[in-house]
Scaffold this motif. Structure first.
Motif, PDB file in Angstrom:
ATOM      1  N   ALA A  82     -20.419  10.705  -4.417  1.00 31.57           N
ATOM      2  CA  ALA A  82     -19.045  10.971  -4.837  1.00 31.57           C
ATOM      3  C   ALA A  82     -18.999  12.011  -5.944  1.00 31.57           C
ATOM      4  O   ALA A  82     -19.960  12.195  -6.698  1.00 31.57           O
ATOM      5  CB  ALA A  82     -18.374   9.683  -5.306  1.00 31.57           C
ATOM      6  N   TRP A 112     -22.025  16.280  -7.697  1.00 30.30           N
ATOM      7  CA  TRP A 112     -22.002  15.082  -6.855  1.00 30.30           C
ATOM      8  C   TRP A 112     -23.175  14.174  -7.199  1.00 30.30           C
ATOM      9  O   TRP A 112     -24.281  14.639  -7.456  1.00 30.30           O
ATOM     10  CB  TRP A 112     -22.070  15.478  -5.384  1.00 30.30           C
ATOM     11  CG  TRP A 112     -20.791  16.035  -4.836  1.00 30.30           C
ATOM     12  CD1 TRP A 112     -20.181  17.200  -5.216  1.00 30.30           C
ATOM     13  CD2 TRP A 112     -19.958  15.458  -3.830  1.00 30.30           C
ATOM     14  NE1 TRP A 112     -19.020  17.393  -4.501  1.00 30.30           N
ATOM     15  CE2 TRP A 112     -18.857  16.338  -3.627  1.00 30.30           C
ATOM     16  CE3 TRP A 112     -20.038  14.299  -3.061  1.00 30.30           C
ATOM     17  CZ2 TRP A 112     -17.851  16.084  -2.712  1.00 30.30           C
ATOM     18  CZ3 TRP A 112     -19.043  14.039  -2.127  1.00 30.30           C
ATOM     19  CH2 TRP A 112     -17.964  14.922  -1.962  1.00 30.30           C
ATOM     20  N   LEU A 142     -15.900  20.823   1.082  1.00 27.40           N
ATOM     21  CA  LEU A 142     -16.042  19.570   1.828  1.00 27.40           C
ATOM     22  C   LEU A 142     -16.490  19.845   3.262  1.00 27.40           C
ATOM     23  O   LEU A 142     -17.341  19.123   3.812  1.00 27.40           O
ATOM     24  CB  LEU A 142     -14.719  18.798   1.808  1.00 27.40           C
ATOM     25  CG  LEU A 142     -14.259  18.322   0.430  1.00 27.40           C
ATOM     26  CD1 LEU A 142     -12.863  17.703   0.518  1.00 27.40           C
ATOM     27  CD2 LEU A 142     -15.239  17.306  -0.157  1.00 27.40           C
ATOM     28  N   GLU A 182     -14.072  16.376  -6.455  1.00 26.69           N
ATOM     29  CA  GLU A 182     -13.950  16.919  -5.101  1.00 26.69           C
ATOM     30  C   GLU A 182     -13.751  15.886  -3.999  1.00 26.69           C
ATOM     31  O   GLU A 182     -13.042  16.158  -3.025  1.00 26.69           O
ATOM     32  CB  GLU A 182     -15.173  17.783  -4.777  1.00 26.69           C
ATOM     33  CG  GLU A 182     -15.282  19.026  -5.636  1.00 26.69           C
ATOM     34  CD  GLU A 182     -16.318  20.001  -5.120  1.00 26.69           C
ATOM     35  OE1 GLU A 182     -17.163  19.602  -4.289  1.00 26.69           O
ATOM     36  OE2 GLU A 182     -16.295  21.166  -5.549  1.00 26.69           O
ATOM     37  N   GLY A 183     -14.387  14.719  -4.071  1.00 28.22           N
ATOM     38  CA  GLY A 183     -14.227  13.759  -2.990  1.00 28.22           C
ATOM     39  C   GLY A 183     -15.392  12.806  -2.860  1.00 28.22           C
ATOM     40  O   GLY A 183     -16.109  12.549  -3.834  1.00 28.22           O
ATOM     41  N   ARG A 184     -15.595  12.277  -1.638  1.00 29.46           N
ATOM     42  CA  ARG A 184     -16.612  11.252  -1.404  1.00 29.46           C
ATOM     43  C   ARG A 184     -17.272  11.497  -0.051  1.00 29.46           C
ATOM     44  O   ARG A 184     -16.690  12.136   0.826  1.00 29.46           O
ATOM     45  CB  ARG A 184     -15.973   9.854  -1.389  1.00 29.46           C
ATOM     46  CG  ARG A 184     -15.150   9.548  -2.627  1.00 29.46           C
ATOM     47  CD  ARG A 184     -14.430   8.213  -2.501  1.00 29.46           C
ATOM     48  NE  ARG A 184     -13.551   8.133  -1.347  1.00 29.46           N
ATOM     49  CZ  ARG A 184     -12.347   8.683  -1.270  1.00 29.46           C
ATOM     50  NH1 ARG A 184     -11.899   9.412  -2.281  1.00 29.46           N
ATOM     51  NH2 ARG A 184     -11.589   8.539  -0.194  1.00 29.46           N
ATOM     52  N   THR A 228     -14.832  12.914   2.834  1.00 23.59           N
ATOM     53  CA  THR A 228     -13.393  12.704   2.698  1.00 23.59           C
ATOM     54  C   THR A 228     -12.930  12.966   1.268  1.00 23.59           C
ATOM     55  O   THR A 228     -13.742  13.149   0.351  1.00 23.59           O
ATOM     56  CB  THR A 228     -13.033  11.263   3.120  1.00 23.59           C
ATOM     57  OG1 THR A 228     -11.621  11.100   3.092  1.00 23.59           O
ATOM     58  CG2 THR A 228     -13.665  10.235   2.193  1.00 23.59           C
ATOM     59  N   GLY A 229     -11.614  12.987   1.086  1.00 21.44           N
ATOM     60  CA  GLY A 229     -11.048  13.204  -0.235  1.00 21.44           C
ATOM     61  C   GLY A 229      -9.554  12.918  -0.216  1.00 21.44           C
ATOM     62  O   GLY A 229      -8.949  12.746   0.851  1.00 21.44           O
ATOM     63  N   SER A 230      -8.975  12.864  -1.389  1.00 25.24           N
ATOM     64  CA  SER A 230      -7.532  12.673  -1.494  1.00 25.24           C
ATOM     65  C   SER A 230      -6.818  13.933  -1.015  1.00 25.24           C
ATOM     66  O   SER A 230      -7.444  14.976  -0.769  1.00 25.24           O
ATOM     67  CB  SER A 230      -7.152  12.385  -2.948  1.00 25.24           C
ATOM     68  OG  SER A 230      -7.393  13.534  -3.761  1.00 25.24           O
ATOM     69  N   GLN A 271      -7.541  16.735  -3.467  1.00 29.39           N
ATOM     70  CA  GLN A 271      -8.928  17.184  -3.351  1.00 29.39           C
ATOM     71  C   GLN A 271      -9.129  17.992  -2.075  1.00 29.39           C
ATOM     72  O   GLN A 271      -9.819  19.007  -2.074  1.00 29.39           O
ATOM     73  CB  GLN A 271      -9.869  15.980  -3.366  1.00 29.39           C
ATOM     74  CG  GLN A 271      -9.972  15.291  -4.711  1.00 29.39           C
ATOM     75  CD  GLN A 271     -10.752  13.981  -4.645  1.00 29.39           C
ATOM     76  OE1 GLN A 271     -10.729  13.296  -3.618  1.00 29.39           O
ATOM     77  NE2 GLN A 271     -11.424  13.634  -5.715  1.00 29.39           N
ATOM     78  N   TRP A 272      -8.523  17.537  -0.988  1.00 30.00           N
ATOM     79  CA  TRP A 272      -8.649  18.223   0.294  1.00 30.00           C
ATOM     80  C   TRP A 272      -8.060  19.632   0.211  1.00 30.00           C
ATOM     81  O   TRP A 272      -8.636  20.589   0.737  1.00 30.00           O
ATOM     82  CB  TRP A 272      -7.931  17.407   1.364  1.00 30.00           C
ATOM     83  CG  TRP A 272      -8.336  17.721   2.765  1.00 30.00           C
ATOM     84  CD1 TRP A 272      -7.647  18.485   3.678  1.00 30.00           C
ATOM     85  CD2 TRP A 272      -9.508  17.269   3.451  1.00 30.00           C
ATOM     86  NE1 TRP A 272      -8.319  18.533   4.871  1.00 30.00           N
ATOM     87  CE2 TRP A 272      -9.466  17.788   4.760  1.00 30.00           C
ATOM     88  CE3 TRP A 272     -10.594  16.472   3.077  1.00 30.00           C
ATOM     89  CZ2 TRP A 272     -10.462  17.548   5.711  1.00 30.00           C
ATOM     90  CZ3 TRP A 272     -11.585  16.219   4.014  1.00 30.00           C
ATOM     91  CH2 TRP A 272     -11.517  16.762   5.313  1.00 30.00           C
TER      92      TRP A 272
END
Length: 270
Positions: free
Chosen positions: A154, A134, A260, A158-160, A247-249, A252-253
């Motif tokens: 980000a 990250w 996360l 994995e996500g943001r 959060t994530g797509s 990714q989730w």
């Protein structure tokens, strides 16, 4: 990283005027980020094949970012403008070295600029933990949350995440300089009031779970929402409210849910 845009006029750095492109020309405008500077070059080709560079550095306006560069700011998209620590002006590294599990701790540097104008006390530092890959990404006033977004991180894998630090006077003029999340309200009131600021829409029917945790005498409200997939942690300290979103797509989730959630639960105001 490069993002291709087609345009009929380009804003030049040296001459702040729009460059008129004759109808007979074709212009390809591309942007790249080097040493923390977003550079845009327009190459125009005439009928006889001659090419010329029209400009160098483009200062991206809020409208331009909203129209073309949403994914550059860490929002959902195919690409993330991930920047290395310390490359952008005013950016101060705050990440530790990886631990035995490959996780690093970010602590907001005391020297980092930011605040809400004259008369406000310095922001009390916060910290969280993230996997090694990250990285910090640029923050823009065009972001959801505007100038109150203090930080973005980000990972393309994995996500943001993002941190909002907002003056409590925005919500109440009786909380003073020693606010707590309990004084602002119970979990339901907090998520209904501030959840829309995190996801851009009403949170009714989206809260899957809520939890109250205490660490070193400070209370944290923790929420999971869907859709969109997001963990939200809320607390208050000094004269500010802190909102931490991870959060994530959908993919990714599904693949990195545990990591996360671990990131979200690691948030502390120190």
């Amino acid at each position: 990283m490069a993002t291709a845009l087609s345009t009929t006029s380009v804003l030049c750095w040296r001459n702040p005027q729009h460059v008129h492109v004759p109808p007979s020309s074709q212009t390809l405008c591309y942007s790249s980020q080097q040493n923390g500077i977003l550079t845009t070059v327009a190459a125009s080709a005439s009928k006889d094949g001659e090419k010329s560079e029209k400009c160098s550095t483009l200062l991206v306006s809020r409208r331009t970012v909203l129209t073309f560069g949403v994914s550059l700011l860490g929002f959902p998209g195919e690409s993330l403008a991930v920047v290395k620590q310390g490359l952008l002006a005013g950016r101060i590294p705050g990440l530790s070295e990886p631990d035995e599990q490959g996780w690093r701790t970010y602590r907001r540097p005391d020297e980092k600029s930011g605040g809400h104008g004259v008369g406000w006390s310095p922001i009390i530092p916060y910290s969280f933990r993230v996997p090694q890959e990250w990285e910090e990404v640029p923050v823009s006033i065009a972001d959801l949350g505007g100038t109150e977004i203090d930080l973005r991180f980000a990972s393309s894998k994995e996500g943001r995440l993002f941190v909002i630090v907002a003056p409590v006077l925005r919500f109440s003029d009786v909380l003073g300089d020693n606010a707590t999340i309990e004084k602002i309200g119970p979990p339901e009131k907090v998520i209904n009031a501030f959840g829309p600021e995190m996801i851009g829409e009403n949170v009714e029917g989206k809260v899957l779970s809520s939890n109250v945790a205490e660490h070193e005498g400070r209370t944290y409200y923790q929420f999971e929402l869907e859709p969109p997939h997001i963990f939200i942690t809320a607390t208050a300290a000094g004269n500010r409210l802190y909102l931490f979103g991870v959060t994530g797509s959908g993919l990714q989730w599904k693949r990195h849910y545990d990591d996360l959630k671990k990131i979200a639960q690691s948030f502390r105001v120190v």
